[in-house]
Design an enzyme around this catalytic site. Structure first.
Site, short mmCIF file in Angstrom:
data_model
loop_
_atom_site.label_atom_id
_atom_site.label_comp_id
_atom_site.label_asym_id
_atom_site.label_seq_id
_atom_site.Cartn_x
_atom_site.Cartn_y
_atom_site.Cartn_z
CB THR A 33 2.16 -79.87 -9.31
OG1 THR A 33 3.41 -80.67 -8.98
CG2 THR A 33 1.71 -79.04 -7.82
CE1 TYR A 93 4.95 -75.34 -7.93
CE2 TYR A 93 5.38 -77.77 -7.59
CZ TYR A 93 4.81 -76.59 -8.32
OH TYR A 93 4.37 -77.04 -9.54
#
Length: 328
Positions: A119, A143
């Site tokens: 990501t 995250y």
């Protein structure tokens, strides 16, 4: 090539299922391994489903022994940034412990290539735009940190164990299979496009925009929306690159074009023909002003080119949300 089996871990989820579709079209056999906590059995249409958790080494070993996959694609992560702040331990358990368990099983099974779903959150706040792969990685939430940790583990496995991998850093995944077979289905839904479509369909009261005072062309945040089938295509290309002997590497996956939240909402209203109430609220903590990819490296090394533009993305998402009865 049809005898090349790929274990798609998290293949019943959003990006994973679209990648299984693309793998099948390219002549690979996708075997889905998923615990169905966020994925959907209904999305497994192009190969067998094996239920199991990535933290369960015994179950992983069974599946590797049964199918003897040539390569692994890993999508099975917790992804909601807000949840990662509320419950960091769960994210470290699944995204770090789980990924390391999977890597151990893959390495023991003699897997020849590993494609990792990462990501742009590993970059943190943008220090330069558009962001390329040399941008410093300073994640600002659990995250992003969990994904970054696995990127570092993969780098070490390459350097010290000869285990090759490709890391793909997504920007904002969006859209759906234009034929409506699969699409975006999260419970609860937290992504902007499905939430706005639900507002246009009257399934929710309206849409809330967080922050109108950013230094952008209309004051709202800018994001790089990339069609899920373009993401899936990049995974197949990354796999082929590894099977052809390519070295471990990392690539950004985005269009290189930024869209403001207001522009996104205008496009959804245009495609749907249904204006909907929009509420403007204060900024959220941790939201970057602008996140846009430099995708030159994926284009030059993988020969990848995004094929869908914003209007196509919204049209495909609208078709899915208005015609599928799975997620209503």
């Amino acid at each position: 090539m049809s005898d090349v089996c790929v274990l798609v871990v998290g293949g019943a989820g959003y990006v994973g299922s679209h990648t299984c579709l693309k793998l099948s079209e390219a002549g690979f056999t996708p075997v889905v391994y998923d615990n169905l906590s966020n994925g959907h059995g209904e999305f497994v249409k192009w190969g067998p489903l094996e239920q199991g958790d990535i933290r369960d080494r015994k179950r992983l070993d069974e599946v590797f022994a049964k199918y003897k996959p040539t390569a692994v694609m890993h999508f099975a992560a917790l992804i909601e940034v807000g949840e990662s702040v509320k419950d960091p331990a769960a994210f470290y358990d699944n995204n770090v412990v789980g990924a390391l368990t999977l890597l151990g099983a893959a390495k023991a099974a003699g897997v020849q290539g590993f494609v990792f779903s990462s990501t742009c959150a590993t970059y943190g706040l943008p220090q330069s735009l558009p962001m390329d792969e040399t941008h410093p990685q300073v994640p600002i939430n659990p995250y992003g940190r969990t994904k970054w940790i696995i990127e570092q583990a993969l780098s070490d496995l390459d350097q010290y164990a000869g285990f090759r991998s490709v890391v793909l850093r997504y920007f904002n995944a969006a859209g759906a299979d234009p034929e409506g077979r699969i699409g975006e289905w999260h419970t609860p839904e937290t992504h902007a496009i499905p939430l706005a479509i639900d507002a246009a369909l009257g399934r929710r009261a309206g849409f809330k925009v967080f922050g109108t005072d950013y230094d952008t062309r209309d004051g709202t945040c800018v994001r790089d929306y990339i069609h899920v089938l373009d993401l899936a295509d990049a995974h197949v290309r990354a796999l082929q690159y590894l099977l052809d002997g390519g070295a471990s590497d990392a690539f950004n996956l985005g269009t290189g074009t930024g869209t403001t939240v207001k522009e996104l909402l205008d496009t959804i209203a245009e495609v749907s023909g249904k204006p909907f109430p929009v509420e403007f609220a204060a900024r959220r903590d941790g939201d970057s002003t602008t996140l846009v990819a430099n995708n030159d490296k994926a284009k030059s090394v993988l020969g990848w080119e995004p094929g869908y533009r914003l209007h196509d993305i919204i049209q495909s998402a609208w078709n899915w949300h208005t015609t599928s009865n799975l997620h209503a």
